[in-house]
Design an enzyme around this catalytic site. Structure first.
Site, short mmCIF file in Angstrom:
data_model
loop_
_atom_site.label_atom_id
_atom_site.label_comp_id
_atom_site.label_asym_id
_atom_site.label_seq_id
_atom_site.Cartn_x
_atom_site.Cartn_y
_atom_site.Cartn_z
N HIS A 155 26.48 41.01 -33.47
CA HIS A 155 27.22 40.18 -34.44
C HIS A 155 27.30 38.72 -34.00
O HIS A 155 28.25 38.02 -34.32
CB HIS A 155 28.64 40.73 -34.66
CG HIS A 155 28.68 42.20 -34.90
ND1 HIS A 155 28.54 42.76 -36.15
CD2 HIS A 155 28.81 43.24 -34.04
CE1 HIS A 155 28.61 44.08 -36.04
NE2 HIS A 155 28.76 44.40 -34.77
N SER B 184 13.87 12.50 -34.05
CA SER B 184 14.37 12.12 -35.37
C SER B 184 14.01 10.66 -35.62
O SER B 184 13.97 9.85 -34.70
CB SER B 184 15.89 12.29 -35.41
OG SER B 184 16.46 11.42 -36.37
N LYS C 1 17.88 12.68 -30.59
CA LYS C 1 17.60 14.03 -31.05
C LYS C 1 16.36 14.65 -30.41
O LYS C 1 15.36 13.98 -30.17
CB LYS C 1 17.40 14.04 -32.56
CG LYS C 1 18.67 13.79 -33.32
CD LYS C 1 19.53 15.03 -33.42
CE LYS C 1 19.08 15.88 -34.59
NZ LYS C 1 19.86 17.10 -34.66
N GLU D 148 11.67 26.39 -36.06
CA GLU D 148 12.15 26.38 -37.45
C GLU D 148 11.00 26.64 -38.42
O GLU D 148 11.17 27.33 -39.44
CB GLU D 148 12.80 25.03 -37.76
CG GLU D 148 14.12 24.86 -37.02
CD GLU D 148 14.67 23.45 -37.13
OE1 GLU D 148 14.25 22.69 -38.02
OE2 GLU D 148 15.51 23.09 -36.30
#
Ligand code: ARG
Length: 466
Positions: free
Chosen positions: A157, A278, A284, A291
């Site tokens: 979980h 970024s 970043k 992804e």
């Protein structure tokens, strides 16, 4: 060029020609179409339908055309409807009307089903080779962190559950990918059936030799039913499923990498070569590879759903709808061959923060089960042990401390079962070592698991290379 038209008075409308056209995506079958053509030429020769001289000239022309396709000297033209049409034009340009004799006993219906099987069987092997590289990258990391006994907070979980070895978690992904490989190998057995000789749908009245053609093209056997052979796209749908499930596994691994490398987890850092920045935020470092692996699962699943939907209402045998089989399978191949090397690179260069992982492994009262199981070993019913430890956890939460920090007196107050020596099991190392039944996270079990997986992956890679 068109392969039909004898019975038509007018040529096709532009809108039809554009709709009908598949050469822009099926050209990648050219190599396989030429292999099948060479096999078919030899069969026609053995059947006495081509003499020695004719078959030699045809085979030489097929070889020349094959080279010209590779170098780009021969390309499909805007007027070629599909790969078969373009290649027939190529043959006619090289040997004149002799090129047209190859069509005897063969239809684009058995041809395209054959080409697609050849293409997919070949590319299934390439995908397996790339899967093996990703598995190896995961196993190398696992081996490194088994040697260091790096623990990790095992989760259910997405909550801290029980400590595990980081290696155990990495190998869980290897296991899923191993099933992908065995699924593809199993699929390959069913894909190894040759449709050639089925003609348009009913077989041929010419004395062809489907067994010989099948063997020459590396198939296990010719199709037993010509109607099924030209109508069946199970092999394409199954391939899409195997690819989609592999995509789902890559997506789940990608999701883990995204979590691990977040500031909140802080388990790992991606190497610069596999991270992105970024355009506006200079600080970043993003996990775009992971992804994209996660995102691309969507198109793999969509391809499968689309193909099944195309197939579901089709009467026997060939229907032009079947031309829609190609883009989803090609996209599945391209997607996996794009994602797998990037994920392998990411995994082999990611740096895990062992100290952070060690610090986190027991937080969230992750050793509570160990304590409950100790009480069980001492004769306390599990139901009662569960409750005692539950009280202890609440006590710790209220007093803002961890399980091992509770004093002897407080332990005794919570339950007489909680004698001072229960602290022995409240260590991550102890918890890991204790889970030594087959399949557990104990170091010696994980070492065996790596050894077994290495053998499996080596065998898979060898098969893919054969
Ligand atoms: N381009 C077609 C396909 O991919 C080849 C088969 C055409 N057959 C036909 N009967 N029109 O399905």
């Amino acid at each position: 060029m068109r392969l039909w038209g004898g019975r038509f008075e007018s040529g096709p409308a532009d809108a039809l020609a554009r709709l009908s056209m598949s050469v822009q995506f099926d050209w990648r079958l050219a190599r396989y179409d030429l292999l099948a053509s060479a096999a078919h030429a030899r069969v026609l020769h053995r059947a006495g339908l081509l003499d020695d001289n004719e078959v030699a000239r045809l085979l030489a022309a097929i070889e020349e055309l094959s080279r010209d396709c590779q170098t780009g000297a021969f390309r499909p033209s805007a007027a070629d409807e599909d790969v078969h049409t373009a290649l027939e034009r190529g043959l006619l340009e090289r040997v004149g009307s002799l090129g047209g004799r190859l069509r005897a006993g063969r239809s684009r219906n058995d041809q395209v089903a054959t080409d697609l099987r050849l293409y997919l069987r070949d590319h299934g092997r390439r995908i397996i080779a790339r899967l093996a590289e990703l598995q190896t990258a995961l196993m190398d990391q696992a081996e490194r962190h088994l040697a260091e006994q790096t623990p990790a907070p095992g989760m259910t979980h997405l909550q801290h559950a029980q400590p595990v070895l980081l290696a155990h978690q990495l190998l869980a992904h290897v296991q899923a990918l191993a099933r992908d490989v065995s699924r593809l190998r199993d699929w390959d057995k069913r894909a190894a059936i040759s449709p050639l000789g089925s003609g348009a749908l009913a077989g041929s009245s010419l004395p062809l030799d489907p067994e010989a053609v099948a063997a020459e093209l590396g198939f296990d056997a010719p199709a037993a039913n010509s109607m099924d052979a030209v109508a069946d796209r199970d092999f394409a749908a199954e391939f899409c499923f195997a690819a989609a499930l592999a995509g789902v596994h890559l997506s789940r691994l990608g999701e883990e990498v995204v979590l691990w490398t977040s500031h909140e987890f802080g388990w790992a850092e991606i190497a610069d070569a596999y991270a992105t920045g970024s355009s506006i935020m200079p600080q970043k470092k993003n996990a775009d590879v992971a992804e994209l692996a996660r995102g691309k699962a969507g198109r793999l699943i969509g391809g499968l759903a689309g193909l099944l939907t195309t197939l579901k209402g089709l009467p026997l045998t060939y229907n032009r709808d079947l031309q829609e089989d190609k883009e989803p399978v090609f996209d599945a191949v391209d997607t996996l061959l794009l994602v797998l090397p990037a994920m392998a690179g990411l995994v082999s260069t990611v740096r895990f923060h062992a100290e952070r992982l060690a610090g986190e492994a027991s937080t969230g009262f992750a050793l509570a089960t160990d304590l409950a199981e100790l009480l069980v070993r001492r004769g306390v019913p599990f139901r009662e042990a569960h409750e005692v430890v539950g009280h202890l956890v609440v006590w710790c939460q209220v007093n803002d401390c961890d399980l091992p920090d509770v004093s002897d007196e407080d332990l005794a107050k919570i339950s007489p079962h909680l004698t001072p020596d229960v602290r022995e099991v409240l260590s991550v190392t102890g918890a890991l070592a204790a889970r030594k039944a087959y399949g557990g996270t104990a170091p010696e079990r994980v070492a065996e698991q790596i050894a077994a997986l290495r053998a499996v992956v080596d065998e898979h890679a060898a098969w893919a290379g054969s």
